[in-house]
Design an enzyme around this catalytic site. Structure first.
Site, mmCIF file in Angstrom:
data_model
loop_
_atom_site.group_PDB
_atom_site.id
_atom_site.type_symbol
_atom_site.label_atom_id
_atom_site.label_comp_id
_atom_site.label_asym_id
_atom_site.label_seq_id
_atom_site.Cartn_x
_atom_site.Cartn_y
_atom_site.Cartn_z
ATOM 1 N N LYS A 192 0.860 -1.180 0.000
ATOM 2 C CA LYS A 192 0.000 0.000 0.000
ATOM 3 C C LYS A 192 0.900 1.234 0.000
ATOM 4 C CE LYS A 192 -3.668 2.388 2.563
ATOM 5 N NZ LYS A 192 -4.535 2.368 3.760
ATOM 6 N N ARG A 202 -10.539 9.901 1.290
ATOM 7 C CA ARG A 202 -10.402 10.530 2.606
ATOM 8 C C ARG A 202 -11.578 11.440 2.915
ATOM 9 N NH1 ARG A 202 -3.789 11.280 2.441
ATOM 10 N NH2 ARG A 202 -3.369 9.042 2.739
ATOM 11 N N ARG A 214 1.317 10.081 5.977
ATOM 12 C CA ARG A 214 1.410 8.651 6.313
ATOM 13 C C ARG A 214 2.641 7.993 5.708
ATOM 14 N NH1 ARG A 214 -5.014 8.243 5.375
ATOM 15 N NH2 ARG A 214 -5.625 8.842 7.474
ATOM 16 N N LYS A 245 -2.043 -1.573 -3.833
ATOM 17 C CA LYS A 245 -2.905 -0.396 -3.815
ATOM 18 C C LYS A 245 -2.038 0.853 -3.900
ATOM 19 C CE LYS A 245 -6.242 2.040 -0.882
ATOM 20 N NZ LYS A 245 -6.887 2.124 0.440
#
Length: 322
Positions: A192, A202, A214, A245
């Site tokens: 990811k 989001r 992140r 992803k």
């Protein structure tokens, strides 16, 4: 003498007969956002034709999924209450837990996958417990275990940790097995990436971080060998299915994973990929149907066995009409 390759393209019939990559409803998982409240079916502005559903309005979309012959859904919860440890995420009467039970009533055979993460349930928007401004990896694992176990108790078929903490697959497998849920499987968000393609999601999940980003836990978009190590570790720890992803800008990662591993591979055709096509289609710049099906075909051609996509319902209709 040259080869006449065009002989296999002369009619739609022959083109269909020699097609190497074919989409069908079994390829798709449909994401659903569930919210507290009543009589809510609210379009998400950043995700056209995707909605927030209250429990009493799930029947319609679940009926559409079943009629489209889509075999599975992925649930995301949007809670009313948030705190520093995402306590509403592991509440037995949390929004996802209630949605699992509701969907099980509506469609007993539908495969229910749940997102296991903390970001949309925390007041800071990060995917773990914050300690001195840093995500505490190992403490976060304890809360992810609680979330996954609560989903299994509610009736989930599969849990999908999306947090990207180290060791979370092993931790979740252990807690599920210890509590008699050996048959609840794990879909690991293994590769990811820290991607700009998540923006519309989001908004949909209310999960934007309140500070920083992140990048300390999601992967750098420039790395592919690292992705293979992440995937391998998740498989060793007990992942039943692994995920790449986003999908469209990471087709090479899907291909590498397909060549290297025998595990089933899921690719997530994420919100930004979907919304860009929707926006360009609305402006008349592209043929939305043709572009969407071409993108989904490319993801499957790259090696994905399953595609999570907001196009799933539309794609099934389009394929049926072709």
């Amino acid at each position: 003498m040259f080869t006449r390759h065009r002989r296999l393209r002369t009619t739609q019939g022959i083109r269909d007969l020699v097609k190497e990559t074919v989409l069908n409803p079994n390829d798709f998982i449909y994401p659903i956002f569930v919210v507290e409240g009543e009589n809510i079916k609210r379009e998400i502005e950043a995700l056209p034709e995707v909605y927030h559903y209250s429990l009493d309005n799930l029947e319609g979309v679940i009926k559409d999924v079943v009629e489209a012959k889509i075999k599975g859904v992925l649930l995301f919860g949007v809670p009313d209450e948030k705190d520093g440890i995402a306590s509403s995420a592991f509440d037995e009467n949390g929004i996802v837990q209630k949605a699992i039970r509701k969907i099980r009533e509506l469609a007993p055979d539908l495969f229910i996958i749940t997102d296991v993460c903390m970001c949309q349930y925390t007041d800071h928007g990060h995917c773990g417990v914050i300690e001195n401004g840093i995500i505490n990896n190992d403490e976060t694992l304890e809360y992810l275990q609680k979330i996954a176990l609560s989903h299994a108790k509610a009736g989930a078929d599969m849990v999908a940790p999306s947090d990207m903490m180290d060791g979370r697959v092993m931790a979740i497998r252990e807690i599920l097995d210890e509590n008699g849920f050996e048959n609840v499987s794990i879909l690991a968000y293994s590769a990811k990436y820290a991607s700009a393609f998540y923006g519309p999601f989001r908004e949909a999940a209310g999960s934007s971080p309140q500070f920083g980003d992140r990048k300390t836990y999601q992967m750098d978009p420039g790395n592919i060998r690292q992705a293979m190590r992440e995937i391998e570790d998740d498989i060793i720890e007990g992942a039943d299915i692994i995920m790449v992803k986003p999908a469209l800008s990471y087709l090479d990662v899907i291909r590498w994973a397909r060549d290297k591993f025998d595990h089933p591979i899921v690719a997530y055709n994420v919100s930004g990929e979907y919304s860009m096509v929707k926006a360009a289609g609305k402006m008349g710049l592209i043929d939305e149907k043709q572009i969407a099906l071409e993108i989904l075909t490319s993801i499957k051609r790259a090696g994905a066995d399953i595609i999570i996509t907001y196009f799933a319902l539309d794609a099934c209709k389009w394929l049926k009409d072709m």
